[in-house]
Enzyme design. Structure first.
Site, PDB file in Angstrom:
ATOM      1  N   GLY A  32      39.237  20.505 -60.081  1.00 47.32           N
ATOM      2  CA  GLY A  32      40.101  20.691 -58.919  1.00 47.32           C
ATOM      3  C   GLY A  32      41.584  20.599 -59.162  1.00 47.32           C
TER       4      GLY A  32
ATOM      5  N   PRO B 172      37.680  19.942 -65.266  1.00 49.32           N
ATOM      6  CG  PRO B 172      39.448  19.588 -66.735  1.00 49.32           C
ATOM      7  CD  PRO B 172      38.103  19.051 -66.358  1.00 49.32           C
ATOM      8  N   GLY B 173      38.665  23.329 -64.684  1.00 47.91           N
ATOM      9  CA  GLY B 173      38.557  24.706 -65.162  1.00 47.91           C
ATOM     10  C   GLY B 173      39.956  25.295 -65.185  1.00 47.91           C
TER      11      GLY B 173
ATOM     12  NE  ARG C 141      42.585  32.312 -58.097  1.00 49.92           N
ATOM     13  CZ  ARG C 141      43.671  31.824 -57.546  1.00 49.92           C
ATOM     14  NH1 ARG C 141      44.831  32.406 -57.730  1.00 49.92           N
ATOM     15  NH2 ARG C 141      43.601  30.761 -56.797  1.00 49.92           N
TER      16      ARG C 141
ATOM     17  CB  CYS D 195      39.464  53.832 -52.814  1.00 59.06           C
ATOM     18  SG  CYS D 195      39.990  55.038 -54.022  1.00 59.06           S
ATOM     19  CD  GLU D 196      37.744  47.794 -50.255  1.00 59.05           C
ATOM     20  OE1 GLU D 196      38.179  46.916 -49.492  1.00 59.05           O
ATOM     21  OE2 GLU D 196      36.590  47.831 -50.694  1.00 59.05           O
TER      22      GLU D 196
ATOM     23  CE1 TYR E 282      36.768  29.311 -61.165  1.00 60.20           C
ATOM     24  CE2 TYR E 282      38.999  28.431 -61.094  1.00 60.20           C
ATOM     25  CZ  TYR E 282      37.636  28.235 -61.214  1.00 60.20           C
ATOM     26  OH  TYR E 282      37.143  26.966 -61.374  1.00 60.20           O
TER      27      TYR E 282
END
Ligand code: LLP
Length: 428
Positions: free
Chosen positions: A241, A283-284, A321, A351-352, A386
């Protein structure tokens, strides 16, 4: 053995590296990397990964301290091997993450499996490989007991405290699906007794992207409160975290103060418990986030009455993210780091309409970046956690290659760009 790490310092800030006003990574220009490996491209700096690990370990004065890297943040095997060399353990969430860590040489006892809603097959695999299972529900605890009476086990509790950078990223408290509520100790103990399980660890993880220690310490107190009621524990694990400052205006978590507070609380708990247990954290983001950058090339400039858009050759398929959480990532013109600033919206090739990297909590935002021209390289910073691990093949676009730059400036391809054939290989 840890390798030499020239960037090791007292500070947790990462200095920007430039030459001729171009962005560099451990002395290598972004332009050179793109000429060699193409774009878009994920670049990681080995020195930063090692620096983050060593700084973290240095701040926890409690002697029986162990870090388990949260593999989900980035499971590139080369990155895992760097952390293994540093002496780090692994926190895993799927049987395949466990398998990868074992294949790379992580000792089984250095791996913890904290999945969610796990199947019996996943648990059987961990039992077979002697990897400790950290169960997150009474149902899972009972199923584990049925699979192997007398098994060693750890229990993830929900300490009724949550924190995180976005509502999707809070994992403690009554609105989240994780862990066994902290008031269910009797039910936990009944199942442990029924199947003669050996409860060796208590775990909690309250969320991700936490920038102050208050909530963490609050959760720690609830978790150690549960631990005090259980005999024979070997460790308490407070999860991951730790946040990093994505925005220029954010200050990093005061690691020294955090490590000292956690160590002090834990020492006090151990004195009350009557045994010096191991203190674990997972931790990551903290270990790999600032080491990674996504480099892309701008190919289109256009404007609407509202914004000046700079379009590039990557998208949320490679870094989701900003679109998923409105997350802020620093963006630089890697071809001209300093220069007259211009407000742009950096968008991708998916395409968004949400495929925009310059997002804030209210959606699309302008960002002041040194004026971009078509052909310039852009760097999206703090993308090591991530980023690639949450990438996908939407719009049938390949995942980009990944490159590691050594402290001495040597570059190495650590994941190839996906090909058309790679994408097609699973279709029947
Ligand atoms: N331990 C457990 C049980 C976890 O669920 C996580 C992250 C960690 C440790 C590592 O947390 P960290 O130190 O990295 O904050 N996709 C989101 C992050 C999701 C994190 C999920 N669990 C993001 O991009 O912000």
């Amino acid at each position: 053995m840890p390798l030499p790490c020239p960037l090791l310092s007292d500070s947790v800030s990462i200095e920007m590296d430039t030459q001729d006003n171009q962005l560099c990574f451990s002395g290598v220009k972004a332009q050179e990397l793109v000429e060699k490996y193409g774009s878009p491209l994920y670049v990681y700096e080995e020195s930063i990964i090692r620096k983050q690990y060593r700084e973290l370990v240095d701040q926890f004065l409690y002697p029986k301290f162990r870090v388990h890297y949260a593999v989900k943040a980035n499971y590139n095997p080369t990155i895992l091997k760097i952390l293994l060399e540093e002496g780090c353990g692994a926190d895993t969430v799927s049987d395949q993450e466990v398998r990868l860590c074992l294949d790379l040489g992580f000792p089984p006892e250095s791996i913890i499996f904290t999945g969610d809603n796990n199947t019996d097959e996943e648990m059987r695999y961990c039992l077979e490989k002697d990897v400790l299972i950290n169960v997150g529900s009474l149902s899972q605890l009972e199923r584990l007991g049925k699979l192997k009476e007398g098994a060693r086990v750890s229990v993830r509790i929900n300490p009724d405290v949550g924190a995180g950078h976005h509502s999707h990223c809070i994992t403690g408290g009554p609105k989240t699906k994780f862990g066994i509520y902290h008031d269910k100790i009797e039910q936990i103990q009944a199942i442990v007794k029924q199947y003669n399980l050996k409860l060796v660890g208590i775990h909690s993880h309250i969320g991700t992207g936490i920038m102050d220690s208050e909530k963490f310490i609050e959760a720690m107190d609830v978790t150690t409160g549960v631990a005090k009621k259980i005999e024979g524990l070997e460790f308490v694990d407070f999860g991951g975290g730790i946040g990093i400052p994505y925005r220029e205006s954010q200050s990093p978590l005061n690691l020294k103060d955090f490590g000292a507070k956690v160590s002090e609380h834990f020492t006090k708990f151990c004195a009350e418990y009557g045994n010096d247990l191991e203190l674990k954290i997972e931790p990551g983001r903290f270990l790999v986030c600032q080491a990674g950058t996504l480099i892309a090339q701008v190919n289109t400039l256009k404007e609407t009455p509202a914004h000046q858009f700079a379009g590039c050759n990557t998208g949320f398929n490679h870094l989701m993210r900003p679109m998923a959480y409105g997350s802020y990532h620093k963006i630089l013109n890697a071809s001209r780091v300093e220069g007259e600033k211009k407000a742009i919206v950096l968008c991708g090739n998916i395409c968004e309409s949400g495929d925009v990297f310059t997002q804030g909590s209210d959606g699309i935002e302008d960002r002041e970046v040194s004026a971009l021209e078509e052909g310039d390289l852009v760097a999206i910073l703090d993308a090591g956690a991530y980023g690639m691990s949450m990438s996908m093949q939407y719009n049938m676009r390949s995942r980009p290659p990944e490159v590691l730059v050594s402290p001495e400036g040597q570059t190495k391809l650590i994941r190839k760009k996906e090909s058309y054939e790679d994408i097609m290989s699973n279709f029947c």
